[in-house]
Design a protein around this motif. Structure first.
Motif, PDB file in Angstrom:
ATOM      1  N   ARG A 183     -11.635 -12.351  57.280  1.00  0.00           N
ATOM      2  CA  ARG A 183     -11.450 -11.175  58.121  1.00  0.00           C
ATOM      3  C   ARG A 183     -10.682 -10.057  57.435  1.00  0.00           C
ATOM      4  O   ARG A 183     -10.695  -8.931  57.902  1.00  0.00           O
ATOM      5  CB  ARG A 183     -10.714 -11.565  59.410  1.00  0.00           C
ATOM      6  CG  ARG A 183     -11.446 -12.635  60.209  1.00  0.00           C
ATOM      7  CD  ARG A 183     -10.734 -12.913  61.523  1.00  0.00           C
ATOM      8  NE  ARG A 183     -11.348 -14.021  62.236  1.00  0.00           N
ATOM      9  CZ  ARG A 183     -10.945 -14.463  63.421  1.00  0.00           C
ATOM     10  NH1 ARG A 183      -9.914 -13.885  64.020  1.00  0.00           N
ATOM     11  NH2 ARG A 183     -11.558 -15.484  64.002  1.00  0.00           N
ATOM     12  N   ARG A 184      -9.989 -10.321  56.349  1.00  0.00           N
ATOM     13  CA  ARG A 184      -9.158  -9.301  55.710  1.00  0.00           C
ATOM     14  C   ARG A 184     -10.023  -8.406  54.838  1.00  0.00           C
ATOM     15  O   ARG A 184     -10.792  -8.880  53.987  1.00  0.00           O
ATOM     16  CB  ARG A 184      -8.056  -9.951  54.893  1.00  0.00           C
ATOM     17  CG  ARG A 184      -7.195 -10.909  55.721  1.00  0.00           C
ATOM     18  CD  ARG A 184      -6.020 -11.452  54.941  1.00  0.00           C
ATOM     19  NE  ARG A 184      -5.018 -10.427  54.715  1.00  0.00           N
ATOM     20  CZ  ARG A 184      -3.823 -10.674  54.179  1.00  0.00           C
ATOM     21  NH1 ARG A 184      -3.506 -11.908  53.821  1.00  0.00           N
ATOM     22  NH2 ARG A 184      -2.953  -9.702  54.000  1.00  0.00           N
ATOM     23  N   THR A 375     -16.293   0.937  65.040  1.00  0.00           N
ATOM     24  CA  THR A 375     -16.018  -0.488  65.245  1.00  0.00           C
ATOM     25  C   THR A 375     -14.839  -0.987  64.429  1.00  0.00           C
ATOM     26  O   THR A 375     -14.540  -2.185  64.433  1.00  0.00           O
ATOM     27  CB  THR A 375     -17.268  -1.325  64.896  1.00  0.00           C
ATOM     28  OG1 THR A 375     -17.106  -2.653  65.385  1.00  0.00           O
ATOM     29  CG2 THR A 375     -17.501  -1.369  63.391  1.00  0.00           C
ATOM     30  N   ARG A 376     -14.125  -0.085  63.751  1.00  0.00           N
ATOM     31  CA  ARG A 376     -13.114  -0.522  62.783  1.00  0.00           C
ATOM     32  C   ARG A 376     -11.950  -1.248  63.446  1.00  0.00           C
ATOM     33  O   ARG A 376     -11.308  -2.094  62.820  1.00  0.00           O
ATOM     34  CB  ARG A 376     -12.598   0.668  61.980  1.00  0.00           C
ATOM     35  CG  ARG A 376     -11.782   1.676  62.766  1.00  0.00           C
ATOM     36  CD  ARG A 376     -11.563   2.950  61.969  1.00  0.00           C
ATOM     37  NE  ARG A 376     -10.647   3.882  62.596  1.00  0.00           N
ATOM     38  CZ  ARG A 376     -10.966   4.682  63.594  1.00  0.00           C
ATOM     39  NH1 ARG A 376     -12.193   4.634  64.090  1.00  0.00           N
ATOM     40  NH2 ARG A 376     -10.083   5.505  64.112  1.00  0.00           N
ATOM     41  N   ARG A 377     -11.632  -0.972  64.706  1.00  0.00           N
ATOM     42  CA  ARG A 377     -10.491  -1.611  65.342  1.00  0.00           C
ATOM     43  C   ARG A 377     -10.896  -2.489  66.516  1.00  0.00           C
ATOM     44  O   ARG A 377     -10.045  -2.870  67.318  1.00  0.00           O
ATOM     45  CB  ARG A 377      -9.494  -0.541  65.817  1.00  0.00           C
ATOM     46  CG  ARG A 377      -8.829   0.214  64.677  1.00  0.00           C
ATOM     47  CD  ARG A 377      -7.849   1.239  65.188  1.00  0.00           C
ATOM     48  NE  ARG A 377      -7.207   1.953  64.088  1.00  0.00           N
ATOM     49  CZ  ARG A 377      -6.346   2.958  64.254  1.00  0.00           C
ATOM     50  NH1 ARG A 377      -6.036   3.365  65.480  1.00  0.00           N
ATOM     51  NH2 ARG A 377      -5.816   3.555  63.209  1.00  0.00           N
ATOM     52  N   TRP A 378     -12.160  -2.802  66.628  1.00  0.00           N
ATOM     53  CA  TRP A 378     -12.620  -3.635  67.728  1.00  0.00           C
ATOM     54  C   TRP A 378     -12.287  -5.091  67.455  1.00  0.00           C
ATOM     55  O   TRP A 378     -12.109  -5.497  66.310  1.00  0.00           O
ATOM     56  CB  TRP A 378     -14.126  -3.443  67.911  1.00  0.00           C
ATOM     57  CG  TRP A 378     -14.637  -3.940  69.234  1.00  0.00           C
ATOM     58  CD1 TRP A 378     -15.464  -4.997  69.444  1.00  0.00           C
ATOM     59  CD2 TRP A 378     -14.371  -3.402  70.523  1.00  0.00           C
ATOM     60  NE1 TRP A 378     -15.724  -5.146  70.762  1.00  0.00           N
ATOM     61  CE2 TRP A 378     -15.060  -4.177  71.474  1.00  0.00           C
ATOM     62  CE3 TRP A 378     -13.593  -2.333  70.977  1.00  0.00           C
ATOM     63  CZ2 TRP A 378     -15.014  -3.929  72.834  1.00  0.00           C
ATOM     64  CZ3 TRP A 378     -13.545  -2.080  72.336  1.00  0.00           C
ATOM     65  CH2 TRP A 378     -14.247  -2.867  73.248  1.00  0.00           C
ATOM     66  N   ARG A 379     -12.212  -5.848  68.521  1.00  0.00           N
ATOM     67  CA  ARG A 379     -11.810  -7.244  68.375  1.00  0.00           C
ATOM     68  C   ARG A 379     -12.819  -8.016  67.521  1.00  0.00           C
ATOM     69  O   ARG A 379     -13.996  -7.688  67.466  1.00  0.00           O
ATOM     70  CB  ARG A 379     -11.702  -7.904  69.752  1.00  0.00           C
ATOM     71  CG  ARG A 379     -13.039  -8.039  70.464  1.00  0.00           C
ATOM     72  CD  ARG A 379     -12.894  -8.678  71.841  1.00  0.00           C
ATOM     73  NE  ARG A 379     -14.176  -8.888  72.459  1.00  0.00           N
ATOM     74  CZ  ARG A 379     -14.841  -7.982  73.148  1.00  0.00           C
ATOM     75  NH1 ARG A 379     -14.322  -6.769  73.293  1.00  0.00           N
ATOM     76  NH2 ARG A 379     -16.012  -8.253  73.675  1.00  0.00           N
ATOM     77  N   HIS A 380     -12.313  -9.083  66.896  1.00  0.00           N
ATOM     78  CA  HIS A 380     -13.194  -9.912  66.072  1.00  0.00           C
ATOM     79  C   HIS A 380     -14.162 -10.687  66.951  1.00  0.00           C
ATOM     80  O   HIS A 380     -13.796 -11.248  67.976  1.00  0.00           O
ATOM     81  CB  HIS A 380     -12.374 -10.891  65.236  1.00  0.00           C
ATOM     82  CG  HIS A 380     -13.233 -11.897  64.526  1.00  0.00           C
ATOM     83  ND1 HIS A 380     -13.967 -11.579  63.401  1.00  0.00           N
ATOM     84  CD2 HIS A 380     -13.508 -13.206  64.805  1.00  0.00           C
ATOM     85  CE1 HIS A 380     -14.632 -12.650  62.998  1.00  0.00           C
ATOM     86  NE2 HIS A 380     -14.372 -13.643  63.834  1.00  0.00           N
ATOM     87  N   ARG A 435     -15.978   5.628  70.329  1.00  0.00           N
ATOM     88  CA  ARG A 435     -14.673   5.660  69.674  1.00  0.00           C
ATOM     89  C   ARG A 435     -14.687   6.478  68.383  1.00  0.00           C
ATOM     90  O   ARG A 435     -13.727   6.449  67.617  1.00  0.00           O
ATOM     91  CB  ARG A 435     -14.207   4.224  69.392  1.00  0.00           C
ATOM     92  CG  ARG A 435     -13.922   3.437  70.657  1.00  0.00           C
ATOM     93  CD  ARG A 435     -13.421   2.030  70.339  1.00  0.00           C
ATOM     94  NE  ARG A 435     -14.442   1.211  69.714  1.00  0.00           N
ATOM     95  CZ  ARG A 435     -15.409   0.593  70.385  1.00  0.00           C
ATOM     96  NH1 ARG A 435     -15.478   0.712  71.698  1.00  0.00           N
ATOM     97  NH2 ARG A 435     -16.300  -0.153  69.766  1.00  0.00           N
TER      98      ARG A 435
END
Length: 480
Positions: A183-184, A375-380, A435
């Protein structure tokens, strides 16, 4: 084992039906000029690297199973519909049946399916990559590990896709890295870089030592194209290595065009002017290009910007050639036949569709960038992870054309366009565009408006090859 529950069964059945229908309509496949030339190597068993050796090697081994281009048509259409069907079925299994049907509808878009009927390296890449993604998505969209057998088959398909196009590594390295459960962002970028370097480093030994392909000098085309572009913008430069007279010949014979590199290889006056550079080794030409770009940065940037605009089909005339496939095969005496009248009718649909924004690569690039921002800050979530991998693949390949590209056919952009479309469906339930900052949407809208305006005002370009060899497009950024 792929077990399909009831929700997933219907998209899989539909995908199988679409595969059979595609084979009926498009068999034995469309063989364009590159296909015919490669088939000569298939029949002789002697390959060079101008066309992907792995494709010729596989084609030759499949000849006992079908005549002409049919075996490769079956492979690329099977990978295409298998991949789309597995993604659609996996979405249905997680309660997103409507999104699954949209995935199949994307596969029916005329430009995508039309080009998939042409037996070329670009369609082979799309088929292999989609098949691999479908296998991974079947499990990963439910957040489950991929079984070893499926992972091995996906790896083989990705390996073939990496070899079947010289620049495929720019698309597939970020895609493959994004499919791992990491995820990083830093780790993903590092993994993409490692995969890119490995793919580029291994391609040569596999093509030449393992498959036995002869060197054709294809690696020289990129530096020759850009050095010629610098030469006409900075005539007589010692860094380029061409005399002022050679630069004059390049201008007089219309050798430098942002549309493609072909005049440098097909127009006699251009061939003569470029002879001193063509005699040099590929590695030396790249060093010379780097030196010339350092000495004449504006000339190099003008060369690349003019070509990138053309290959992205942004500020260009309407009906720019190279967008739609031909309805039949290139005339030949090798047994490569043409498909029937139903295929001709579909290709007519393709020819109409490519006049719309659906066939503008830059429009898909804008959408990919907006989706990434949204989508850069949306939940995984597994669909989000797959979508980001697809978007990273599309954006990386499109931006690689800033430095590495010598032609403008739409087929070179099929993968990033398709990847962006799939990502948009995967992200649809999160409404990512809401967004995106308003100013970004405004800039994208202005870019689209500029494209429409240019198509409405610029004269129609030549449609035949000989005319394109001597065409100076608008926004060529050449000296007067």
């Amino acid at each position: 084992m792929i077990y399909a529950s009831r929700p997933a069964r219907y998209p899989l059945i539909a995908a199988a039906a679409l595969l059979l229908a595609s084979l009926v309509v498009f068999a034995p496949g469309v063989a364009e000029y590159d296909s015919v030339e490669q088939f000569r190597q298939v029949l002789s068993g002697r390959y060079d690297d101008w066309h992907p050796p792995v494709m010729a090697w596989l084609w030759r081994r499949l000849l006992p199973f079908g005549d002409g281009a049919t075996p490769l048509l079956v492979l690329q259409l099977t990978g295409y519909w298998l991949g789309l069907g597995l993604i659609a079925g996996a979405l249905a299994r997680i309660g997103r049946a409507a999104a699954g049907w949209m995935i199949l509808m994307i596969g029916l878009l005329p430009p995508f399916l039309g080009w998939q009927a042409v037996v070329l390296k670009d369609a082979q890449l799309v088929g292999a990559a989609l098949g691999a993604i479908g296998l991974v998505a079947w499990w990963r969209l439910r957040d489950r590990p991929v079984p070893a057998a499926a992972a091995l088959l996906a790896a083989l398909l990705f390996g073939y896709a990496l070899l079947v196009r010289a620049n495929a590594a720019f698309a597939l390295a970020p895609l493959i890295a994004g499919l791992f459960p990491v995820r990083r962002a830093g780790a993903l970028i590092a993994a993409s870089g490692v995969l890119l370097v490995l793919a580029l480093a291994l391609a040569g030994p596999i093509n030449h030592q393992l498959i036995g392909a002869a060197s054709s000098g294809v690696e020289k085309t990129q530096p020759l194209y850009d050095l010629a572009g610098i030469a006409v913008r900075a005539p007589g430069s010692h860094a380029v290595g061409l005399s002022r007279e050679a630069a004059r010949q390049l201008r007089a014979n219309d050798c430098v065009t942002p549309y493609f590199w072909d005049p440098l290889g097909d127009t006699p006056g251009c061939v003569v002017a470029m002879a001193p550079l063509k005699a040099q080794r590929g590695g030396d030409l790249y060093l010379r290009l780097a030196n010339a770009a350092l000495h004449h940065p504006l000339a190099y940037l003008a060369q690349r910007a003019a070509h990138w605009n053309m290959t992205e089909r942004w500020l260009v005339p309407a009906r720019l050639a190279g967008a739609a496939p031909t309805g039949g095969s290139e005339p030949n005496n090798l047994g490569l036949a043409s498909p029937g009248p139903q295929a001709q009718q579909w290709m007519w649909l393709v020819a109409q569709a490519v006049l719309t924004p659906i066939a503008w690569p830059f429009a898909w690039l804008l959408l990919a960038l907006l989706l990434l921002v949204g989508t850069r800050r949306w939940r995984h979530a597994p669909p989000r992870q797959l979508a980001i991998a697809l978007l990273a693949s599309a954006v990386t390949l499109e931006f690689s054309f800033l430095a590495i590209s010598i032609a403008t056919d739409l087929r070179y952009h099929l993968w990033p366009m398709l990847a962006t479309a799939l990502a948009a469906v995967l992200l649809a339930d999160t409404y990512p565009l809401r967004r995106v900052p308003a100013w970004m949407v405004l800039v994208a809208g202005l870019c689209l408006a500029a494209a429409v305006a240019e198509r409405a005002t610029l004269p129609e370009p030549p449609q035949e090859y000989q005319g394109l060899l001597h065409w100076t497009p608008p926004l060529s950024l050449l000296p007067a």
